[in-house]
Design a protein around this motif. Sequence first.
Motif, PDB file in Angstrom:
ATOM      1  N   THR A 136     -41.408  22.010  53.687  1.00  0.00           N
ATOM      2  CA  THR A 136     -41.801  22.853  52.563  1.00  0.00           C
ATOM      3  C   THR A 136     -42.746  22.061  51.668  1.00  0.00           C
ATOM      4  N   ALA A 137     -43.507  22.767  50.855  1.00  0.00           N
ATOM      5  CA  ALA A 137     -44.558  22.125  50.068  1.00  0.00           C
ATOM      6  C   ALA A 137     -44.030  20.995  49.195  1.00  0.00           C
ATOM      7  N   ASP A 138     -42.855  21.186  48.582  1.00  0.00           N
ATOM      8  CA  ASP A 138     -42.343  20.158  47.680  1.00  0.00           C
ATOM      9  C   ASP A 138     -41.943  18.882  48.416  1.00  0.00           C
ATOM     10  N   CYS A 139     -41.685  18.982  49.734  1.00  0.00           N
ATOM     11  CA  CYS A 139     -41.321  17.800  50.510  1.00  0.00           C
ATOM     12  C   CYS A 139     -42.535  17.018  51.009  1.00  0.00           C
ATOM     13  N   LEU A 140     -43.664  17.676  51.129  1.00  0.00           N
ATOM     14  CA  LEU A 140     -44.838  17.061  51.744  1.00  0.00           C
ATOM     15  C   LEU A 140     -45.661  16.358  50.672  1.00  0.00           C
ATOM     16  N   THR A 182     -57.348  26.621  55.131  1.00  0.00           N
ATOM     17  CA  THR A 182     -58.106  27.818  55.493  1.00  0.00           C
ATOM     18  C   THR A 182     -57.191  28.880  56.087  1.00  0.00           C
ATOM     19  N   TYR A 183     -56.176  28.439  56.811  1.00  0.00           N
ATOM     20  CA  TYR A 183     -55.237  29.363  57.455  1.00  0.00           C
ATOM     21  C   TYR A 183     -54.005  29.644  56.591  1.00  0.00           C
ATOM     22  N   LEU A 184     -53.505  28.624  55.899  1.00  0.00           N
ATOM     23  CA  LEU A 184     -52.234  28.758  55.175  1.00  0.00           C
ATOM     24  C   LEU A 184     -52.410  28.947  53.682  1.00  0.00           C
ATOM     25  N   GLY A 185     -53.634  28.803  53.183  1.00  0.00           N
ATOM     26  CA  GLY A 185     -53.866  28.893  51.748  1.00  0.00           C
ATOM     27  C   GLY A 185     -53.647  27.556  51.067  1.00  0.00           C
ATOM     28  N   ASN A 186     -54.069  27.460  49.824  1.00  0.00           N
ATOM     29  CA  ASN A 186     -53.881  26.221  49.061  1.00  0.00           C
ATOM     30  C   ASN A 186     -52.412  25.991  48.728  1.00  0.00           C
ATOM     31  N   ASN A 187     -52.101  24.735  48.445  1.00  0.00           N
ATOM     32  CA  ASN A 187     -50.775  24.331  47.978  1.00  0.00           C
ATOM     33  C   ASN A 187     -49.694  24.494  49.040  1.00  0.00           C
ATOM     34  N   TRP A 188     -50.051  24.324  50.314  1.00  0.00           N
ATOM     35  CA  TRP A 188     -49.024  24.270  51.353  1.00  0.00           C
ATOM     36  C   TRP A 188     -48.354  22.902  51.380  1.00  0.00           C
ATOM     37  N   THR A 189     -48.916  21.942  50.625  1.00  0.00           N
ATOM     38  CA  THR A 189     -48.295  20.640  50.373  1.00  0.00           C
ATOM     39  C   THR A 189     -48.191  20.469  48.860  1.00  0.00           C
ATOM     40  N   SER A 190     -47.674  19.328  48.425  1.00  0.00           N
ATOM     41  CA  SER A 190     -47.653  19.023  46.991  1.00  0.00           C
ATOM     42  C   SER A 190     -48.829  18.141  46.592  1.00  0.00           C
ATOM     43  N   LEU A 191     -49.789  17.964  47.480  1.00  0.00           N
ATOM     44  CA  LEU A 191     -50.938  17.101  47.225  1.00  0.00           C
ATOM     45  C   LEU A 191     -51.934  17.762  46.275  1.00  0.00           C
ATOM     46  N   ALA A 192     -52.739  16.919  45.645  1.00  0.00           N
ATOM     47  CA  ALA A 192     -53.906  17.438  44.935  1.00  0.00           C
ATOM     48  C   ALA A 192     -54.815  18.120  45.955  1.00  0.00           C
ATOM     49  N   LEU A 193     -55.512  19.155  45.543  1.00  0.00           N
ATOM     50  CA  LEU A 193     -56.283  19.963  46.485  1.00  0.00           C
ATOM     51  C   LEU A 193     -57.344  19.148  47.223  1.00  0.00           C
ATOM     52  N   ASN A 194     -57.939  18.168  46.555  1.00  0.00           N
ATOM     53  CA  ASN A 194     -58.972  17.386  47.232  1.00  0.00           C
ATOM     54  C   ASN A 194     -58.390  16.569  48.373  1.00  0.00           C
ATOM     55  N   LYS A 195     -57.127  16.193  48.284  1.00  0.00           N
ATOM     56  CA  LYS A 195     -56.464  15.461  49.368  1.00  0.00           C
ATOM     57  C   LYS A 195     -55.902  16.422  50.418  1.00  0.00           C
ATOM     58  N   GLU A 196     -55.344  17.522  49.968  1.00  0.00           N
ATOM     59  CA  GLU A 196     -54.823  18.519  50.902  1.00  0.00           C
ATOM     60  C   GLU A 196     -55.934  19.051  51.794  1.00  0.00           C
ATOM     61  N   ASN A 197     -57.106  19.225  51.225  1.00  0.00           N
ATOM     62  CA  ASN A 197     -58.221  19.796  51.987  1.00  0.00           C
ATOM     63  C   ASN A 197     -58.800  18.840  53.021  1.00  0.00           C
ATOM     64  N   LEU A 198     -58.350  17.598  53.028  1.00  0.00           N
ATOM     65  CA  LEU A 198     -58.760  16.661  54.075  1.00  0.00           C
ATOM     66  C   LEU A 198     -58.015  16.903  55.382  1.00  0.00           C
TER      67      LEU A 198
END
Length: 354
Positions: A163-167, A124-140
């Motif tokens: 960075t996103a590619d490391c997470l 909500t604060y950083l936008g989608n794809n701040w990690t390399s996870l699928a969005l349904n997992k990142e949004n948890l």
Amino acid sequence: MPKTIYNLLILLLFASCNSETKIPTTNTDSYFPPLTGTNWETKSIADLNWKQSAVQPLLDYLQIKNTKSFMILVNGRIVMENYFNGHTANTNWYWASAGKTLTATLTGIAEQEGFINLDTKVSTYLGNNWTSLALNKENLITAKHLLTMTSGLEDLDNGDCVTADCLTYKADAGTRWAYHNVYVKLQDIIAQATNQTWTNYFNARLRDKIGMDGNWITVDNNSVYTSTTRSMARFGLLILNKGKWDNNIILNENYCNTATTTSQNINSGYGYLWWINGKSSYHLPQSQLQFSGSIIPSAPNDMFMALGKNDQKIYVVPSKNMVIIRMGNAADNSNLALSDFDAVLWQKIRALYQ
């Protein structure tokens, strides 16, 4: 019995019962040093009826264990302040991971000002794809998961890269505790939510309000705070007083209490980026093993701690109204946040007052 006397007896009985159960949340003898200048009240070893004979063994141990500075505050007053190996009261030194607690504190301040909500997902604060996870997992993943080291993320670079590619995904958020530098994303959340730089918000809401010095620097993609020893002690004193500085509330007491108690059901020894002593079990950084007993058995059970690499320490002991600071190089080769140094150091500290 006259009605007035009867009512008086009832009031006295009520007050007596309350006095047995009420636990004071603040110490009326607490002292806060001025925001500017070098004046800081002191209390001597003799004033406290501590053992002068235990002072030199403590100092000798600190000296041989690569210490640069050491302070003890009781009720906010300096009892011991010692510098070693060319370090001075004006020298800045890095907090390492002990500075995580500064981020935890600013997170609480941003929440009480209405900028963020701990239960809101990070994206909500950083936008989608701040990690390399699928969005349904990142949004948890919520801000609270970052505060409690339960994001479920794994870093391919031993916890240093954020960075996103490391997470990468290791477990669902909230199901696994793992020590990780991804907590620094809280600084990005606060900057986004407040529309200020992290440094400006930190300085205005915390540093300048309690008279700290110091600044943030970037080391290996991690945000690290550096300051004098007295500034570290000022921060410890703020948290000892549950977020209050003199007559000013910097951080609300409820958040402060929550931050310094067990924050999740996996690692009993961890709060909101604070280490918690006196629990029945704990986990250590870089490990998924659970260890039985208190983190530092020789230290008071009610103590909580800010701990950093190479033995940077803030010990806060509410039952003793005490804050203890240690800055320096690693006591033994290269130490992570915790080591045998803590146990021996506390044996020597306790010798002062037992």
